[in-house]
Write a protein that holds these residues in place. Structure first.
Motif, PDB file in Angstrom:
ATOM      1  N   SER A 368      39.008  26.452 -79.413  1.00 39.80           N
ATOM      2  CA  SER A 368      38.395  26.171 -80.710  1.00 39.80           C
ATOM      3  C   SER A 368      38.313  24.664 -80.961  1.00 39.80           C
ATOM      4  O   SER A 368      37.281  24.139 -81.400  1.00 39.80           O
ATOM      5  N   MET A 369      39.405  23.964 -80.672  1.00 43.41           N
ATOM      6  CA  MET A 369      39.412  22.513 -80.873  1.00 43.41           C
ATOM      7  C   MET A 369      38.438  21.830 -79.914  1.00 43.41           C
ATOM      8  O   MET A 369      37.713  20.904 -80.305  1.00 43.41           O
ATOM      9  N   GLY A 370      38.410  22.285 -78.677  1.00 48.01           N
ATOM     10  CA  GLY A 370      37.488  21.697 -77.702  1.00 48.01           C
ATOM     11  C   GLY A 370      36.043  21.885 -78.120  1.00 48.01           C
ATOM     12  O   GLY A 370      35.220  20.972 -77.969  1.00 48.01           O
ATOM     13  N   ALA A 371      35.728  23.050 -78.678  1.00 47.28           N
ATOM     14  CA  ALA A 371      34.353  23.313 -79.123  1.00 47.28           C
ATOM     15  C   ALA A 371      33.987  22.440 -80.317  1.00 47.28           C
ATOM     16  O   ALA A 371      32.874  21.901 -80.405  1.00 47.28           O
ATOM     17  N   GLY A 372      34.929  22.284 -81.251  1.00 42.47           N
ATOM     18  CA  GLY A 372      34.673  21.413 -82.403  1.00 42.47           C
ATOM     19  C   GLY A 372      34.497  19.970 -81.982  1.00 42.47           C
ATOM     20  O   GLY A 372      33.619  19.263 -82.479  1.00 42.47           O
ATOM     21  N   GLY A 373      35.321  19.543 -81.044  1.00 40.94           N
ATOM     22  CA  GLY A 373      35.205  18.179 -80.542  1.00 40.94           C
ATOM     23  C   GLY A 373      33.897  17.939 -79.816  1.00 40.94           C
ATOM     24  O   GLY A 373      33.307  16.857 -79.923  1.00 40.94           O
ATOM     25  N   TYR A 374      33.449  18.940 -79.078  1.00 36.43           N
ATOM     26  CA  TYR A 374      32.197  18.799 -78.326  1.00 36.43           C
ATOM     27  C   TYR A 374      31.028  18.523 -79.274  1.00 36.43           C
ATOM     28  O   TYR A 374      30.183  17.671 -78.994  1.00 36.43           O
ATOM     29  N   LYS A 375      30.985  19.221 -80.402  1.00 37.07           N
ATOM     30  CA  LYS A 375      29.909  18.994 -81.373  1.00 37.07           C
ATOM     31  C   LYS A 375      29.943  17.551 -81.885  1.00 37.07           C
ATOM     32  O   LYS A 375      28.902  16.913 -82.080  1.00 37.07           O
ATOM     33  N   LYS A 376      31.153  17.045 -82.094  1.00 37.69           N
ATOM     34  CA  LYS A 376      31.290  15.667 -82.567  1.00 37.69           C
ATOM     35  C   LYS A 376      30.858  14.677 -81.486  1.00 37.69           C
ATOM     36  O   LYS A 376      30.171  13.678 -81.773  1.00 37.69           O
ATOM     37  N   ALA A 377      31.222  14.953 -80.240  1.00 35.25           N
ATOM     38  CA  ALA A 377      30.882  14.043 -79.139  1.00 35.25           C
ATOM     39  C   ALA A 377      29.381  13.918 -78.956  1.00 35.25           C
ATOM     40  O   ALA A 377      28.885  12.865 -78.513  1.00 35.25           O
ATOM     41  N   MET A 378      28.638  14.966 -79.305  1.00 40.65           N
ATOM     42  CA  MET A 378      27.184  14.930 -79.152  1.00 40.65           C
ATOM     43  C   MET A 378      26.552  13.796 -79.966  1.00 40.65           C
ATOM     44  O   MET A 378      25.473  13.308 -79.641  1.00 40.65           O
ATOM     45  N   GLU A 379      27.241  13.363 -81.031  1.00 34.47           N
ATOM     46  CA  GLU A 379      26.715  12.279 -81.869  1.00 34.47           C
ATOM     47  C   GLU A 379      26.736  10.933 -81.144  1.00 34.47           C
ATOM     48  O   GLU A 379      26.073   9.979 -81.566  1.00 34.47           O
ATOM     49  N   TYR A 380      27.499  10.845 -80.052  1.00 29.25           N
ATOM     50  CA  TYR A 380      27.713   9.561 -79.387  1.00 29.25           C
ATOM     51  C   TYR A 380      27.047   9.492 -78.017  1.00 29.25           C
ATOM     52  O   TYR A 380      27.281   8.553 -77.266  1.00 29.25           O
ATOM     53  N   GLN A 381      26.222  10.460 -77.673  1.00 26.84           N
ATOM     54  CA  GLN A 381      25.626  10.489 -76.345  1.00 26.84           C
ATOM     55  C   GLN A 381      24.275   9.781 -76.319  1.00 26.84           C
ATOM     56  O   GLN A 381      23.672   9.508 -77.356  1.00 26.84           O
ATOM     57  N   GLY A 382      23.817   9.511 -75.099  1.00 21.88           N
ATOM     58  CA  GLY A 382      22.479   8.955 -74.922  1.00 21.88           C
ATOM     59  C   GLY A 382      22.350   7.522 -75.387  1.00 21.88           C
ATOM     60  O   GLY A 382      23.324   6.785 -75.532  1.00 21.88           O
ATOM     61  N   ASP A 383      21.130   7.119 -75.651  1.00 18.01           N
ATOM     62  CA  ASP A 383      20.817   5.733 -76.018  1.00 18.01           C
ATOM     63  C   ASP A 383      20.893   5.462 -77.514  1.00 18.01           C
ATOM     64  O   ASP A 383      20.720   4.319 -77.941  1.00 18.01           O
ATOM     65  N   THR A 384      21.151   6.498 -78.311  1.00 17.27           N
ATOM     66  CA  THR A 384      21.105   6.317 -79.767  1.00 17.27           C
ATOM     67  C   THR A 384      22.003   5.196 -80.263  1.00 17.27           C
ATOM     68  O   THR A 384      21.565   4.360 -81.071  1.00 17.27           O
ATOM     69  N   PRO A 385      23.286   5.105 -79.820  1.00 14.76           N
ATOM     70  CA  PRO A 385      24.125   3.995 -80.318  1.00 14.76           C
ATOM     71  C   PRO A 385      23.564   2.634 -79.958  1.00 14.76           C
ATOM     72  O   PRO A 385      23.591   1.703 -80.775  1.00 14.76           O
ATOM     73  N   TRP A 386      23.045   2.482 -78.740  1.00 16.93           N
ATOM     74  CA  TRP A 386      22.536   1.177 -78.310  1.00 16.93           C
ATOM     75  C   TRP A 386      21.208   0.867 -79.014  1.00 16.93           C
ATOM     76  O   TRP A 386      20.909  -0.303 -79.288  1.00 16.93           O
ATOM     77  N   GLN A 387      20.425   1.889 -79.295  1.00 19.88           N
ATOM     78  CA  GLN A 387      19.166   1.688 -80.023  1.00 19.88           C
ATOM     79  C   GLN A 387      19.442   1.144 -81.418  1.00 19.88           C
ATOM     80  O   GLN A 387      18.763   0.211 -81.878  1.00 19.88           O
ATOM     81  N   ARG A 388      20.462   1.700 -82.091  1.00 20.06           N
ATOM     82  CA  ARG A 388      20.818   1.205 -83.427  1.00 20.06           C
ATOM     83  C   ARG A 388      21.241  -0.257 -83.369  1.00 20.06           C
ATOM     84  O   ARG A 388      20.840  -1.073 -84.204  1.00 20.06           O
ATOM     85  N   THR A 389      22.067  -0.592 -82.384  1.00 22.74           N
ATOM     86  CA  THR A 389      22.549  -1.970 -82.269  1.00 22.74           C
ATOM     87  C   THR A 389      21.403  -2.911 -81.941  1.00 22.74           C
ATOM     88  O   THR A 389      21.302  -4.012 -82.506  1.00 22.74           O
ATOM     89  N   ALA A 390      20.526  -2.509 -81.027  1.00 27.20           N
ATOM     90  CA  ALA A 390      19.370  -3.348 -80.668  1.00 27.20           C
ATOM     91  C   ALA A 390      18.485  -3.607 -81.883  1.00 27.20           C
ATOM     92  O   ALA A 390      17.980  -4.729 -82.077  1.00 27.20           O
ATOM     93  N   GLN A 391      18.296  -2.593 -82.712  1.00 28.69           N
ATOM     94  CA  GLN A 391      17.494  -2.773 -83.926  1.00 28.69           C
ATOM     95  C   GLN A 391      18.148  -3.773 -84.880  1.00 28.69           C
ATOM     96  O   GLN A 391      17.462  -4.592 -85.499  1.00 28.69           O
ATOM     97  N   GLU A 392      19.482  -3.711 -84.976  1.00 34.13           N
ATOM     98  CA  GLU A 392      20.196  -4.679 -85.814  1.00 34.13           C
ATOM     99  C   GLU A 392      20.017  -6.093 -85.258  1.00 34.13           C
ATOM    100  O   GLU A 392      19.825  -7.051 -86.017  1.00 34.13           O
ATOM    101  N   PHE A 393      20.078  -6.244 -83.932  1.00 34.18           N
ATOM    102  CA  PHE A 393      19.850  -7.549 -83.307  1.00 34.18           C
ATOM    103  C   PHE A 393      18.465  -8.079 -83.668  1.00 34.18           C
ATOM    104  O   PHE A 393      18.305  -9.242 -84.066  1.00 34.18           O
ATOM    105  N   GLU A 394      17.457  -7.223 -83.498  1.00 36.29           N
ATOM    106  CA  GLU A 394      16.075  -7.637 -83.742  1.00 36.29           C
ATOM    107  C   GLU A 394      15.868  -8.043 -85.195  1.00 36.29           C
ATOM    108  O   GLU A 394      15.183  -9.024 -85.494  1.00 36.29           O
ATOM    109  N   GLN A 395      16.460  -7.298 -86.117  1.00 37.47           N
ATOM    110  CA  GLN A 395      16.343  -7.627 -87.538  1.00 37.47           C
ATOM    111  C   GLN A 395      17.007  -8.965 -87.847  1.00 37.47           C
ATOM    112  O   GLN A 395      16.477  -9.774 -88.632  1.00 37.47           O
ATOM    113  N   ALA A 396      18.184  -9.204 -87.224  1.00 40.77           N
ATOM    114  CA  ALA A 396      18.888 -10.461 -87.451  1.00 40.77           C
ATOM    115  C   ALA A 396      18.065 -11.634 -86.941  1.00 40.77           C
ATOM    116  O   ALA A 396      17.961 -12.684 -87.599  1.00 40.77           O
TER     117      ALA A 396
END
Length: 402
Positions: A368-396
């Motif tokens: 149960s805990m592993g399944a709950g954690g997996y859903k949370k981990a999905m928020e941190y996969q792929g390029d999404t975190p780096w895309q957000r940071t790159a956009q902040e760089f460009e705006q700055a």
């Protein structure tokens, strides 16, 4: 856009911050930006004060299109002590450059000033002198400076950790940045409390490399190391502040009760932990010191009080593993939002042993805990975190050009 990343260590050193900055740099290069990394020759935490201890050559290389420039560390003890005196002055700029744990990096400031970067990124705390070098270069050149401080807030009611990350001169450095990137809402709230404008604070957590994190052979430990019971995994740097020694003591409690669980400690270690385990580990036949991996773990125990996000927890969840963390604010925030594990007081071997014992005895709870954690981990996969940071760089950069 040309981005200069100023940080103490870099690939092939493997740490959470370094891995994340490498992933960010590769993302920027893949999207037609230039990236230059300004770093030192250090290949270990202790490399900053032990001459010739695990260092890389002083050189300029390219890593997947990312230019990496390594600068030497000045080890002369007399000069270090002399500059410490300047750090005693009640002036934040001098404290940022010279007070502990600062160290001299010859040639770095000159190289930063000569760079044609459109933006400087600095971090993490408490590497104040390197951060200040990047901040000062940005101020002199009139280009934006952004920071990812990765503030470690420690345990509630205990200032032993936070006092190294939230000193007035460190806060002043962040106040002079164009933008400050926070790993969690908890970190953002704390920095706001200390006087940093909310307009400067953005929540841009690091992500994980899903492809390299997920998968592996679940039978690896059993087949290669003859592990014949459940495996409690501790991943990353082995040190007292990471809860490593407490975890060994907790497992010794369980072994004394007849547990057949194994403790697998994977990753580098500080010499203080090596000295500890040389004695404490003598009578621990079910303890393995191994390279990092996750697939074979039953439970991941990471009772650390020095975390700004907790990438190991997220990597464990990506593999559907339940976690045990120290009771610090950032870990509580992650676990409360996922149900992927439990927290225990830092340094309490008895409560840690009880939490491990409960998880090992309840497969449904682990699932149960592993399944709950997996859903949370999905928020941190792929390029999404780096895309957000790159956009902040460009705006700055765009804002700085107006």
């Amino acid at each position: 856009m040309h981005v200069a990343l100023v940080l103490p260590r870099f690939f092939p050193y493997r740490g959470g911050y370094e891995n994340s900055l490498l992933a960010l740099a590769k993302y920027l290069v893949a999207h037609n930006h230039r990236v230059t990394v300004f770093t030192t020759i250090a290949d270990d935490l202790e490399s900053f004060w032990l001459p010739s201890f695990k260092t890389f050559p002083e050189e300029q290389i390219s890593v997947d299109g990312v230019v990496v420039r390594r600068f030497p560390i000045h080890y002369n003890a007399l000069r270090r002590r002399a500059t410490r005196l300047l750090g005693l002055a009640p002036y934040w700029r001098w404290k940022a450059q010279y007070w502990r744990p600062s160290f001299l990096v010859p040639g770095l400031s000159e190289a930063l000033l000569a760079s044609d970067a459109d933006l400087f990124h600095i971090g993490p705390l408490p590497y104040n002198s390197l951060m200040y070098a990047g901040l000062h270069a940005g101020e002199l050149r009139g280009v934006p400076v952004v920071a990812t401080p990765c503030s470690h807030l420690g345990e509630p009611g205990n200032n032993a950790v936070a006092k190294h990350y939230l000193q007035p001169h460190q806060v002043a450095m962040l106040q002079h940045c164009t933008k400050v990137f926070c790993m969690t809402q908890t970190e953002r709230d704390r920095l706001h409390e200390l006087g940093i404008s909310p307009d400067k604070l953005a929540i841009t957590p690091f992500g994980i490399d899903w492809q390299s994190t997920v998968g592996g052979d679940p039978e690896f430990l059993r087949q290669k190391y003859k592990v014949d019971g459940p495996a409690v995994l501790h991943l990353g740097m082995k040190a007292f502040e990471k809860g490593s020694e407490t975890l060994v003591e907790a497992m010794k409690i369980l072994w004394a009760r007849g547990s057949n669980a194994w403790l697998v400690m994977a990753g580098p270690s500080l010499s203080t932990f090596d000295n500890y385990i040389a004695t404490a580990g003598k009578d621990c036949p079910r303890l393995l010191n191994l390279p990092p991996f996750l697939a074979s773990a039953t439970v991941v125990a990471q009772p650390s009080r020095v975390e700004s996000l907790g990438l190991v927890l997220i990597e464990a969840w990506a593999n559907c593993k339940p976690v045990i963390a120290a009771d610090i604010a950032v870990s509580r925030e992650l676990i409360a939002g996922s149900g992927g594990g439990v927290v225990v007081p830092f340094g309490n071997a008895e409560q840690l042993a009880a939490a491990i014992e409960k998880m090992l005895s309840d497969p449904e709870l682990r699932q149960s805990m592993g399944a709950g954690g997996y859903k949370k981990a999905m928020e941190y996969q792929g390029d999404t975190p780096w895309q957000r940071t790159a956009q902040e760089f460009e705006q700055a950069v765009a804002h700085g050009q107006r």
